[in-house]
Write a protein that holds these residues in place. Structure first.
Motif, PDB file in Angstrom:
ATOM      1  N   ALA A 266       5.280   4.294   2.006  1.00 20.70           N
ATOM      2  CA  ALA A 266       5.854   5.722   2.831  1.00 20.70           C
ATOM      3  C   ALA A 266       6.658   5.291   4.202  1.00 20.70           C
ATOM      4  O   ALA A 266       7.661   5.963   4.284  1.00 20.70           O
TER       5      ALA A 266
ATOM      6  N   ASP B  42      -2.075   8.659   9.108  1.00 17.58           N
ATOM      7  CA  ASP B  42      -2.273   8.081   7.715  1.00 17.58           C
ATOM      8  C   ASP B  42      -1.553   8.892   6.738  1.00 17.58           C
ATOM      9  O   ASP B  42      -2.045  10.295   6.555  1.00 17.58           O
TER      10      ASP B  42
ATOM     11  N   ARG C 265      -1.348   9.247   3.863  1.00 15.92           N
ATOM     12  CA  ARG C 265      -2.248   9.388   2.458  1.00 15.92           C
ATOM     13  C   ARG C 265      -3.085  10.478   2.570  1.00 15.92           C
ATOM     14  O   ARG C 265      -3.365  11.252   1.701  1.00 15.92           O
ATOM     15  N   THR C 266      -3.097  11.090   3.866  1.00 14.09           N
ATOM     16  CA  THR C 266      -4.117  12.169   4.096  1.00 14.09           C
ATOM     17  C   THR C 266      -3.182  13.601   4.541  1.00 14.09           C
ATOM     18  O   THR C 266      -2.276  13.367   5.259  1.00 14.09           O
ATOM     19  N   ARG C 267      -3.719  14.645   4.083  1.00 16.31           N
ATOM     20  CA  ARG C 267      -3.126  15.935   4.510  1.00 16.31           C
ATOM     21  C   ARG C 267      -3.616  16.268   5.798  1.00 16.31           C
ATOM     22  O   ARG C 267      -2.761  16.797   6.550  1.00 16.31           O
TER      23      ARG C 267
ATOM     24  N   THR D 205       0.810  -1.129   0.142  1.00 17.69           N
ATOM     25  CA  THR D 205      -0.232  -0.147   0.071  1.00 17.69           C
ATOM     26  C   THR D 205       0.823   1.171  -0.050  1.00 17.69           C
ATOM     27  O   THR D 205       1.891   1.020   0.441  1.00 17.69           O
ATOM     28  N   PRO D 206       0.307   2.342  -0.501  1.00 13.31           N
ATOM     29  CA  PRO D 206       1.107   3.385  -0.471  1.00 13.31           C
ATOM     30  C   PRO D 206       1.522   3.941   1.010  1.00 13.31           C
ATOM     31  O   PRO D 206       2.698   4.202   1.194  1.00 13.31           O
ATOM     32  N   LEU D 207       0.855   3.603   1.855  1.00 14.03           N
ATOM     33  CA  LEU D 207       0.872   3.976   3.471  1.00 14.03           C
ATOM     34  C   LEU D 207       2.301   3.055   3.736  1.00 14.03           C
ATOM     35  O   LEU D 207       3.246   3.753   4.187  1.00 14.03           O
TER      36      LEU D 207
END
Ligand code: ADP
Ligand code: MG
Length: 312
Positions: A24, A243, A245-247, A19-21
């Motif tokens: 990252a 998270d 992925r969130t701003r 996953t991108p998370l």
């Protein structure tokens, strides 16, 4: 099974959660980790008593308590977890029986039992011991009201343990860390913890409203410092359930850093299913899935805490 420490110190690639998370997280850990095979952190010169509190529920107090404690034990530290929440979630995650009748924090606080008589070793993790909480503790908030020196029961019990203190006082077998997992309130149980501890660790969930309510906690800390425990300090802020992925999460983390500065650990804990699954197997994520991003971040956060604490 290898521990997260062994995994992080080996040159193998991380557990692949594509996953991108996860990517990252892996990326940031790899970047931060630098050299492989780093030495274990030194033991502190005396037992560090760390209170984990935030009167908000569900922000990651218990999860952070058990995983930081497990990570530090995996890094060679001798660690005690005191479960001060009647729910007994920390006890569950560390596979310690906490049905009514087992020696527990209730006996310690209300019956005046000695700390040594209520400690159980954690079966899965060497160097980690636990004082479980049973549901009896729910009554303690009220039962303690009429008890003499009701706010310093825990403090007295901790300092009376022969393995708490400096190397000179308590020897090589001493506890390096005592973590106290607080309930989600600012009642007598949390007050006992704040009187007993020298350090306060506040987990903050990377969510909207994260800082709301913290004013009340900080006011309580100031009151305790002024009247009951002048040595108390907010030593560690840990951003949890981040998270990437969130701003929003990034914004909250930034706001927390602006507010608390140095005390905020560089490592945030990502939101990860592995972390939340582990307790249902009576485990911390440090043994349940040591290569997962959550475990590696807790390990990194534990290292930071051990290194930073050298000057606490
Ligand atoms: P508190 O002790 O502050 O009430 P918990 O540690 O029990 O909070 O966490 C609240 C819920 O969030 C639990 O279900 C827990 O499994 C989950 N949780 C905590 N940290 C994470 C994380 N990093 N990723 C996913 N779920 C998490
Ligand atoms: Mg909890």
């Amino acid at each position: 099974m290898r521990t997260a420490g062994e995994l992080a110190d080996s040159s193998s690639t991380f557990h692949d959660e594509t996953t991108p998370l996860a990517q990252a997280t892996e990326h940031s850990i790899l970047a931060r980790r630098g050299a492989q095979g780093r030495p274990a952190p030194q033991r502190p010169p005396a037992t560090r008593v760390v209170v984990v509190a935030n009167q908000k529920g569900g922000v990651g107090k218990t999860t952070s308590t058990v995983n930081m404690a497990a990570a530090l034990a995996q890094l060679g530290q001798r660690v005690l977890v005191i479960d001060l929440d009647p729910q007994g979630n920390a006890s569950t995650a560390l596979a310690i029986e906490h049905r009514r009748g087992v020696p527990s924090t209730y006996d310690l606080l209300v019956e005046g039992a000695a700390l040594a008589d209520v400690i159980s070793p954690c079966p899965d993790i060497e160097g980690l011991s636990v004082v479980p909480a049973t549901i009896d503790l729910a009554g303690a908030e009220i039962e303690l009201v009429s008890v003499v020196a009701r706010e310093s029961r825990l403090q007295k019990a901790i300092v009376a343990h022969p393995l708490v203190g400096s190397a000179a006082e308590a020897g090589e077998e001493r506890f390096d860390y005592v973590f106290v997992d607080c309930p989600p309130s600012l009642g007598l149980l949390t007050l006992n913890a704040l009187v007993a501890g020298r350090e306060l660790m506040i987990p903050i969930q990377a969510e909207y409203y994260a800082l709301e309510g913290l004013g009340q906690l900080i006011e309580t800390v100031e009151m305790v410092k002024a009247h009951l425990n002048p040595l108390l300090s907010v030593s560690t802020i840990l951003v949890t359930m981040y998270d990437a992925r969130t701003r929003l999460a990034a914004g909250v983390a930034e706001e927390v850093r602006e507010h608390f500065g140095e005390q905020v650990l560089k490592t945030s804990i990502p939101r990860s299913v592995r972390v939340s699954e582990a307790p249902s197997y009576g485990q911390t994520v440090m043994t349940y899935d040591p290569g997962s991003p959550g475990a590696l971040c807790y390990l990194e956060a534990a290292r930071e805490m051990a290194t930073k604490g050298a000057d606490v």
